[in-house]
Design a protein around this motif. Structure first.
Motif, short mmCIF file in Angstrom:
data_model
loop_
_atom_site.label_atom_id
_atom_site.label_comp_id
_atom_site.label_asym_id
_atom_site.label_seq_id
_atom_site.Cartn_x
_atom_site.Cartn_y
_atom_site.Cartn_z
N THR A 109 0.14 103.61 -60.72
CA THR A 109 -0.08 104.15 -61.27
C THR A 109 0.94 103.38 -63.10
O THR A 109 1.93 103.46 -62.53
CB THR A 109 0.14 105.42 -61.19
OG1 THR A 109 -0.72 106.25 -59.77
CG2 THR A 109 0.14 106.65 -62.57
N SER A 110 0.67 103.54 -64.10
CA SER A 110 1.17 103.07 -65.11
C SER A 110 0.98 103.41 -66.46
O SER A 110 -0.46 103.89 -66.88
CB SER A 110 1.22 101.45 -65.06
OG SER A 110 1.58 100.70 -66.12
N LYS A 122 -8.92 103.73 -63.31
CA LYS A 122 -9.29 104.90 -64.25
C LYS A 122 -8.11 104.86 -65.10
O LYS A 122 -6.74 105.04 -65.08
CB LYS A 122 -8.56 106.06 -63.00
CG LYS A 122 -9.39 107.59 -64.26
CD LYS A 122 -9.33 108.74 -63.11
CE LYS A 122 -9.74 109.80 -64.55
NZ LYS A 122 -9.12 111.60 -63.51
N LEU A 123 -8.30 105.27 -66.09
CA LEU A 123 -8.08 104.77 -67.28
C LEU A 123 -8.29 105.90 -68.43
O LEU A 123 -8.89 106.34 -68.34
CB LEU A 123 -7.32 103.89 -68.10
CG LEU A 123 -9.01 102.90 -68.67
CD1 LEU A 123 -9.13 103.50 -70.18
CD2 LEU A 123 -8.99 101.14 -68.45
N LYS A 124 -6.68 105.75 -69.42
CA LYS A 124 -7.20 106.78 -70.51
C LYS A 124 -6.60 106.56 -71.79
O LYS A 124 -5.03 106.09 -71.19
CB LYS A 124 -5.82 108.48 -70.02
CG LYS A 124 -6.07 109.31 -71.10
CD LYS A 124 -5.51 110.36 -70.72
CE LYS A 124 -5.44 111.63 -72.22
NZ LYS A 124 -5.13 112.96 -72.30
N ASN A 125 -7.55 106.45 -72.89
CA ASN A 125 -6.69 105.79 -74.35
C ASN A 125 -5.88 106.74 -74.33
O ASN A 125 -5.97 108.08 -74.74
CB ASN A 125 -7.98 105.49 -74.75
CG ASN A 125 -7.21 105.45 -76.47
OD1 ASN A 125 -6.24 104.59 -76.54
ND2 ASN A 125 -8.53 104.71 -77.25
N TYR A 161 -10.80 109.18 -71.20
CA TYR A 161 -11.37 108.41 -70.10
C TYR A 161 -12.20 107.60 -69.66
O TYR A 161 -13.63 107.84 -70.10
CB TYR A 161 -11.40 109.32 -69.06
CG TYR A 161 -10.21 110.68 -68.37
CD1 TYR A 161 -8.70 109.98 -67.69
CD2 TYR A 161 -9.63 111.37 -69.29
CE1 TYR A 161 -7.59 110.74 -67.90
CE2 TYR A 161 -8.53 112.27 -69.23
CZ TYR A 161 -7.65 112.62 -68.25
OH TYR A 161 -6.95 112.66 -68.24
N ALA A 162 -12.02 106.58 -68.95
CA ALA A 162 -12.96 105.56 -68.49
C ALA A 162 -12.51 105.38 -66.67
O ALA A 162 -11.56 105.56 -66.61
CB ALA A 162 -13.13 104.27 -69.23
N ASP A 169 -2.83 105.01 -70.65
CA ASP A 169 -2.74 105.15 -68.60
C ASP A 169 -3.03 104.31 -68.00
O ASP A 169 -5.08 105.07 -68.36
CB ASP A 169 -2.04 106.76 -68.55
CG ASP A 169 -1.05 107.60 -69.07
OD1 ASP A 169 -0.42 107.25 -69.43
OD2 ASP A 169 -1.41 109.04 -69.71
N LEU A 170 -2.83 103.98 -67.03
CA LEU A 170 -3.96 102.87 -65.59
C LEU A 170 -3.61 104.03 -64.47
O LEU A 170 -2.58 104.23 -63.99
CB LEU A 170 -3.54 101.98 -65.84
CG LEU A 170 -3.73 101.47 -66.97
CD1 LEU A 170 -2.87 99.71 -66.84
CD2 LEU A 170 -5.28 100.71 -67.04
#
Length: 114
Positions: free
Chosen positions: A20-21, A44-47, A75-76, A99-100
């Protein structure tokens, strides 16, 4: 036999790990995840930026596919094949943040490319 069981336990442990980063990407720069030999992984990422980001797959042998735009606060979830990098590109003039959460093979190289 002990070596085989230890290796198997280590492999199971790695398969269940996650990374997680929060990653910062400079203007007109890209963050590259997995530009090395590796197994498949899922991101899973959030811009968390105020501008769109572009994400795409880049096989280690060359090429680019599966491009998509990720809008601010969107999110993607992306599944990435073995030996393929995920590129997160910031084409804006502002610094971006994403966020990853990475699962699957987490033995991935990480770096920047402009």
């Amino acid at each position: 036999m002990k070596t085989i069981l230890t290796s198997l336990a280590f492999s199971i442990f790695l398969a269940s790990c996650s990374l997680t980063s929060n990653t910062i990407i400079k203007p007109n720069d890209s963050f590259v995840l997995g530009n090395n030999q590796h197994g498949s992984f899922k991101v899973k990422l959030k811009n968390v930026s105020k501008n769109n980001l572009e994400i795409f797959h880049a096989p280690n042998g060359g090429g680019k596919h599966s491009s998509q735009k990720v809008k601010p606060n969107e999110y993607a979830t992306v599944e990435v094949d073995r030996n393929t990098a995920l590129v997160i590109s910031n084409t804006s003039k502002d610094t971006a943040s994403v966020d990853l959460k990475v699962t699957g093979d987490t033995g991935l190289s990480m770096g920047y490319k402009n």
